[in-house]
Structures are given as structure tokens and as C-alpha cells.
Enzyme design. Structure first.
Site, PDB file in Angstrom:
ATOM      1  N   CYS A 161       1.731  -2.780  15.575  1.00 49.33           N
ATOM      2  CA  CYS A 161       1.497  -2.116  14.149  1.00 49.33           C
ATOM      3  C   CYS A 161       0.912  -3.374  13.571  1.00 49.33           C
ATOM      4  O   CYS A 161       1.077  -4.347  13.712  1.00 49.33           O
ATOM      5  CB  CYS A 161       2.999  -2.017  13.528  1.00 49.33           C
TER       6      CYS A 161
ATOM      7  N   SER B 214      12.330   6.378   7.559  1.00 49.51           N
ATOM      8  CA  SER B 214      12.126   6.063   8.825  1.00 49.51           C
ATOM      9  C   SER B 214      12.560   4.481   9.385  1.00 49.51           C
ATOM     10  O   SER B 214      12.190   3.562   8.493  1.00 49.51           O
ATOM     11  CB  SER B 214      10.521   5.973   9.233  1.00 49.51           C
TER      12      SER B 214
ATOM     13  N   CYS C 138      -0.754   5.807  10.198  1.00 43.14           N
ATOM     14  CA  CYS C 138       0.351   5.168  10.437  1.00 43.14           C
ATOM     15  C   CYS C 138       0.114   3.694  11.171  1.00 43.14           C
ATOM     16  O   CYS C 138      -1.048   3.742  12.127  1.00 43.14           O
ATOM     17  CB  CYS C 138       1.229   6.039  11.517  1.00 43.14           C
TER      18      CYS C 138
ATOM     19  N   CYS D 269       5.985  -6.912   6.471  1.00 44.24           N
ATOM     20  CA  CYS D 269       7.353  -6.762   7.415  1.00 44.24           C
ATOM     21  C   CYS D 269       7.768  -7.719   8.266  1.00 44.24           C
ATOM     22  O   CYS D 269       6.986  -8.314   8.776  1.00 44.24           O
ATOM     23  CB  CYS D 269       6.847  -5.290   8.324  1.00 44.24           C
TER      24      CYS D 269
ATOM     25  N   GLU E 153       1.053  -1.167  -0.139  1.00 39.52           N
ATOM     26  CA  GLU E 153      -0.006   0.289   0.145  1.00 39.52           C
ATOM     27  C   GLU E 153       0.823   1.268  -0.105  1.00 39.52           C
ATOM     28  O   GLU E 153       2.066   1.273   0.504  1.00 39.52           O
ATOM     29  CB  GLU E 153      -0.842  -0.064   1.193  1.00 39.52           C
TER      30      GLU E 153
ATOM     31  N   ASN F  35      -3.463   4.680  16.495  1.00 40.97           N
ATOM     32  CA  ASN F  35      -4.309   4.435  15.558  1.00 40.97           C
ATOM     33  C   ASN F  35      -4.919   2.998  15.653  1.00 40.97           C
ATOM     34  O   ASN F  35      -3.804   2.065  15.582  1.00 40.97           O
ATOM     35  CB  ASN F  35      -3.898   4.543  13.812  1.00 40.97           C
TER      36      ASN F  35
ATOM     37  N   HIS G 150       9.528   5.181  20.508  1.00 39.38           N
ATOM     38  CA  HIS G 150       8.134   4.678  21.395  1.00 39.38           C
ATOM     39  C   HIS G 150       8.350   4.274  22.843  1.00 39.38           C
ATOM     40  O   HIS G 150       7.513   4.263  23.560  1.00 39.38           O
ATOM     41  CB  HIS G 150       7.592   3.266  20.555  1.00 39.38           C
TER      42      HIS G 150
ATOM     43  N   GLY H 175       6.932  -2.192   5.759  1.00 39.36           N
ATOM     44  CA  GLY H 175       8.103  -2.526   5.613  1.00 39.36           C
ATOM     45  C   GLY H 175       9.257  -1.801   6.396  1.00 39.36           C
ATOM     46  O   GLY H 175       8.859  -0.666   6.967  1.00 39.36           O
ATOM     47  N   GLU H 176      10.280  -2.225   6.544  1.00 37.96           N
ATOM     48  CA  GLU H 176      11.668  -1.633   7.156  1.00 37.96           C
ATOM     49  C   GLU H 176      12.555  -1.278   6.138  1.00 37.96           C
ATOM     50  O   GLU H 176      13.457  -2.137   5.614  1.00 37.96           O
ATOM     51  CB  GLU H 176      12.125  -2.676   8.301  1.00 37.96           C
TER      52      GLU H 176
ATOM     53  N   CYS I 235       6.806  -5.624  15.628  1.00 34.01           N
ATOM     54  CA  CYS I 235       6.489  -4.364  16.633  1.00 34.01           C
ATOM     55  C   CYS I 235       4.762  -4.636  17.012  1.00 34.01           C
ATOM     56  O   CYS I 235       3.980  -5.069  16.186  1.00 34.01           O
ATOM     57  CB  CYS I 235       6.478  -3.073  15.920  1.00 34.01           C
TER      58      CYS I 235
ATOM     59  N   SER J 227      11.780   5.239  14.946  1.00 29.93           N
ATOM     60  CA  SER J 227      10.768   4.730  15.679  1.00 29.93           C
ATOM     61  C   SER J 227      11.274   4.556  17.196  1.00 29.93           C
ATOM     62  O   SER J 227      11.646   3.297  17.136  1.00 29.93           O
ATOM     63  CB  SER J 227       9.851   3.589  15.051  1.00 29.93           C
TER      64      SER J 227
ATOM     65  N   CYS K 288       3.442   8.508   1.243  1.00 25.28           N
ATOM     66  CA  CYS K 288       4.026   7.592   2.123  1.00 25.28           C
ATOM     67  C   CYS K 288       4.236   6.276   1.519  1.00 25.28           C
ATOM     68  O   CYS K 288       3.135   5.750   1.024  1.00 25.28           O
ATOM     69  CB  CYS K 288       3.204   7.553   3.351  1.00 25.28           C
TER      70      CYS K 288
HETATM   71  N1  SAH Z   1       9.558   0.267   9.587  1.00 27.03           N
HETATM   72  C1  SAH Z   1       9.804   1.788   9.792  1.00 27.03           C
HETATM   73  C2  SAH Z   1       8.763   2.470   8.655  1.00 27.03           C
HETATM   74  C3  SAH Z   1       7.444   2.463   8.903  1.00 27.03           C
HETATM   75  S1  SAH Z   1       6.924   3.985   9.809  1.00 27.03           S
HETATM   76  C4  SAH Z   1       9.638   2.067  11.196  1.00 27.03           C
HETATM   77  O1  SAH Z   1       8.974   1.515  11.908  1.00 27.03           O
HETATM   78  O2  SAH Z   1      10.059   3.229  11.379  1.00 27.03           O
HETATM   79  C5  SAH Z   1       5.516   3.727  10.536  1.00 27.03           C
HETATM   80  C6  SAH Z   1       5.439   4.410  11.707  1.00 27.03           C
HETATM   81  O3  SAH Z   1       3.967   4.099  12.145  1.00 27.03           O
HETATM   82  C7  SAH Z   1       6.457   3.786  12.811  1.00 27.03           C
HETATM   83  O4  SAH Z   1       6.778   4.932  13.598  1.00 27.03           O
HETATM   84  C8  SAH Z   1       5.602   2.800  13.511  1.00 27.03           C
HETATM   85  O5  SAH Z   1       5.997   2.752  14.623  1.00 27.03           O
HETATM   86  C9  SAH Z   1       4.293   3.885  13.747  1.00 27.03           C
HETATM   87  N2  SAH Z   1       3.079   2.913  13.974  1.00 27.03           N
HETATM   88  C10 SAH Z   1       3.033   1.608  13.889  1.00 27.03           C
HETATM   89  N3  SAH Z   1       1.629   1.170  14.367  1.00 27.03           N
HETATM   90  C11 SAH Z   1       0.996   2.341  14.615  1.00 27.03           C
HETATM   91  C12 SAH Z   1      -0.107   2.622  15.329  1.00 27.03           C
HETATM   92  N4  SAH Z   1      -1.331   1.546  15.546  1.00 27.03           N
HETATM   93  N5  SAH Z   1      -0.604   4.027  15.299  1.00 27.03           N
HETATM   94  C13 SAH Z   1       0.226   5.016  15.118  1.00 27.03           C
HETATM   95  N6  SAH Z   1       1.506   4.816  14.607  1.00 27.03           N
HETATM   96  C14 SAH Z   1       2.003   3.418  14.405  1.00 27.03           C
END
Ligand code: SAH
Length: 345
Positions: free
Chosen positions: A117, A184, A335, A110, A83, A293, A209, A155-156, A114, A207, A103
Site C-alpha cells: 500500500c 474498512s 485503492c 497511516c 486525500e 493497483n 489479503h 489511514g486505519e 502493509c 482487509s 472514499c
Molecule cells: N486501513 C484500512 C482502510 C484503507 S482501505 C484498511 O486497510 O482496510 C484501502 C483498501 O485498499 C484496503 O483493503 C487495502 O488493503 C487496499 N489496498 C492497499 N494497497 C492496494 C493496492 N496497491 N492495490 C489495491 N488495493 C490496495
């Protein structure tokens, strides 16, 4: 378009090298088909249409949010889902178009896990190629001008950095400069180090957290491999080399990582080592608090009030912080919500 296949096909036909550049220039300007490429001989256009598919992605579905956000669901030629999202920001008061940010995904699914996510809970398929990454940008470019790109889709990116940087090299042709491109990462140190060495002035986002190692490992198992303390060092080295501020993403989870003491701990982790001048060190990181989210996970988002208090605590310690505007939640484009459900069948 598969740009390698394009090069090969043109070479096999004995075409001069500038043909590939002509085709790319059309694509980068938003051409919708070979028929648009009027400076190419008709016979060549017809041959290319036979041999080089115009797009490497098939659009499966497009969802439009009330806030102007668009989410596109694609499949690769081998049927892998991914997507990409277009975010439109308000037009500036002085006229002209507002920011148009895309984006993009670097992988289908991925491999990281996490806990909060949605992408982490779908099956990991594979890395995307540079052409598949660029195609996401070209898709949106066909409807309007775009000027920012974040690698914050599925993905990462650091696990597929060759393809990601390959795509980045061509983004300026589409209208997105390196300075307006952000990669990111969960904190994959070898990738951060490579980006530090790259000559492209691309932005880095981390990221984070949780500032506490144990909690971070619970939320993001990758922390066992690359602990936060070492990741922060790699980000500082990135800043020393590039002089570009690092964005810190911090998703706000109620009762998990949103307490006052946790804000202070985060501020401490991001603060200057004593040896460094206070003013400089404080400029290294900027925190972006992300309202959670909803996904199929055990978490709930922090209240607006807790987010505001957390932000105030960070700023009281000199760490700049903003709250991310939530976009596209009504179409599961926000996100952490990208999970390609529609192609699961
Ligand atoms: N893998 C990379 C690129 C993805 S970025 C990374 O993690 O940085 C997507 C961002 O959205 C990341 O910061 C991730 O931690 C955040 N994210 C994941 N799940 C989420 C959620 N349910 N609500 C808000 N942000 C979220």
C-alpha cells in the site's frame, strides 16, 4: 467547518441553540459560503465569517479521471496532507442518478505498514478530527448529491474510531445513511468490537489479503498483533450481533496470494464452523477481489484470468465473490494509491 468552534462562538455571542443547527443544515445541503445562509441575520453571518473559517481543509488540487472519478487533495490547517475520492457509477437504466460514493480518509498518512500500500510508505502525521472527516464529504456535496461512504482512504479508521463514529453520526444529514456507510479495517480487533456494540447499523469490511497466518504477517505486519484467526472470530461476532454481512477485501498479487490452493484455504477460513447451519454461515462473508493497483512496491497484479479462476474456486466452495471495479487508476486515486505526493514538498 470546525463544529466545536462554531458551537463555542455562537454560545459566546449568546445566540440561541438552534443557530448551530441552522448552520449545519446549510452545510449538509452543500452551501458554499456563509452568504448562502439566508435565514441567519446578516450581522451574524459576517461575524461567523470572521471567527469560524468556513472550511477546516484547504483544497490543494483536484484530479478528474476519464471514468468520472474525482480525487481531491487537501491540507489541514496545520499543513497535513490527505486525500478523498468521489466515485460516480453509471446511471441506472430506469433513469435517475447512479450511485455516488465517496472514499474518505480517517488519518493523514497511516501508521500501519502493509507492504503493498502506497499510504503505508508515506509519513504518518496524525488522526483527523470529526470535522476534518466530514469536510471531505461536504466538499463533494457542494457539487452533487452523494449517497454512499467508505472509510477506505488514508489511514486505519479503527485507530481513530471516536472521530470516525462522530462523523458517521452526521453523515445521514448529508444524504448517506448508516447502512450505506462502510468502515474498512486491517483487522484491529478492539475497533471491530466497538463497532459491534455501536447502535449505528454501519457496515464492516475486512482487509484480509492472505488466509495463511505467516503470509499475512509478511504482507501486513499488524497480523502479528491481531492474528487472522482471532480477527475472523471478531467478524463472526459482529455478524451475530448486527446481522450484517462482512465484506472481505483481498488484493490479488501475482504469485503471492493468487494460487488455486490459496483460494481453497480462504474458503475454508471463511466457511462455517461445523456446528453452524451451512446456509447461515455462508452468508457471513462476501469476498471482494481487488485488482492490484501499481505502487512503488515489489508486487505485480494477478492477471485477469487468475482473478477469474480464484473467484470461481471461492464460489465452488459456496463463498460469494465479486471483482472490484478499478476506478481512478489514471489519477492514482485507486485503492492503495493514495499517498498525497503533491504536498510532499
Ligand atoms: N486501513 C484500512 C482502510 C484503507 S482501505 C484498511 O486497510 O482496510 C484501502 C483498501 O485498499 C484496503 O483493503 C487495502 O488493503 C487496499 N489496498 C492497499 N494497497 C492496494 C493496492 N496497491 N492495490 C489495491 N488495493 C490496495
Amino acid at each position: 467547518m470546525d463544529l466545536q468552534l462554531l458551537d463555542q462562538t455562537l454560545a459566546d455571542r449568546g445566540e440561541p441553540a438552534f443557530r448551530a443547527r441552522q448552520v449545519w443544515a446549510w452545510l449538509a445541503r452543500g452551501a458554499r459560503g456563509y452568504e448562502d445562509m439566508t435565514n441567519l441575520p446578516v450581522a451574524l453571518r459576517e461575524a461567523l465569517a470572521q471567527e469560524v473559517p468556513f472550511s477546516v481543509l484547504e483544497l490543494r488540487e483536484e484530479a478528474h479521471s476519464e471514468d468520472g472519478t474525482v480525487k481531491a487533495l487537501f491540507a489541514t490547517a496545520d499543513g497535513r496532507p490527505l486525500e478523498a475520492v468521489l466515485m460516480r457509477y453509471r446511471n441506472p437504466p430506469g433513469g435517475g442518478a447512479g450511485r455516488r460514493s465517496i472514499c474518505v480518509s480517517s488519518q493523514s498518512g497511516c501508521p500501519l505498514t502493509c507492504r503493498f500500500c502506497a499510504t503505508g510508505s508515506m509519513r504518518f502525521a496524525r488522526n483527523l478530527s470529526s470535522s476534518e472527516i466530514l469536510e471531505q464529504a461536504l466538499h463533494f456535496r457542494r457539487t452533487e448529491a452523494i449517497d454512499h461512504c467508505v472509510f477506505m482512504g488514508m489511514g486505519e479508521p479503527m485507530l481513530n474510531l471516536d472521530a470516525v463514529l462522530g462523523a458517521c453520526e452526521r453523515l445521514p444529514d448529508i444524504g448517506i445513511t448508516h447502512r450505506r456507510t462502510t468502515i474498512s479495517t486491517v483487522g484491529w480487533i478492539p475497533g471491530i468490537e466497538r463497532l459491534t456494540e455501536s447502535t449505528m447499523p454501519i457496515r464492516l469490511a475486512l482487509s484480509l489479503h492472505a488466509a495463511d497466518e505467516a503470509l499475512r504477517s509478511q504482507l501486513m505486519p499488524v497480523n502479528d498483533r491481531y492474528p487472522l484467526s482471532e480477527v475472523i472470530e471478531a467478524c463472526r461476532a459482529f455478524y451475530q450481533r448486527k446481522r450484517r454481512r462482512v465484506f472481505v477485501e483481498y488484493v490479488m498479487l501475482a504469485g503471492v496470494n493468487d494460487r488455486y490452493e490459496q483460494a481453497l484455504e480462504l474458503a475454508r477460513v471463511l466457511s462455517a464452523p461445523a456446528a453452524q447451519a451451512r446456509s447461515e454461515a455462508q452468508a457471513i462473508f462476501k469476498v471482494n477481489l481487488i485488482p492490484f493497483n501499481p505502487t512503488d512496491s515489489e508486487f505485480t497484479g494477478s492477471s485477469r484470468e487468475s482473478i477469474a479462476a480464484f473467484r470461481a474456486a471461492l464460489e465452488s466452495r459456496g463463498i460469494p465473490a465479486t471483482v472490484r471495479l478499478t476506478r481512478g487508476r489514471d489519477i492514482a486515486a485507486a485503492c492503495g494509491q493514495l499517498a498525497a505526493t503533491a504536498t510532499a514538498a
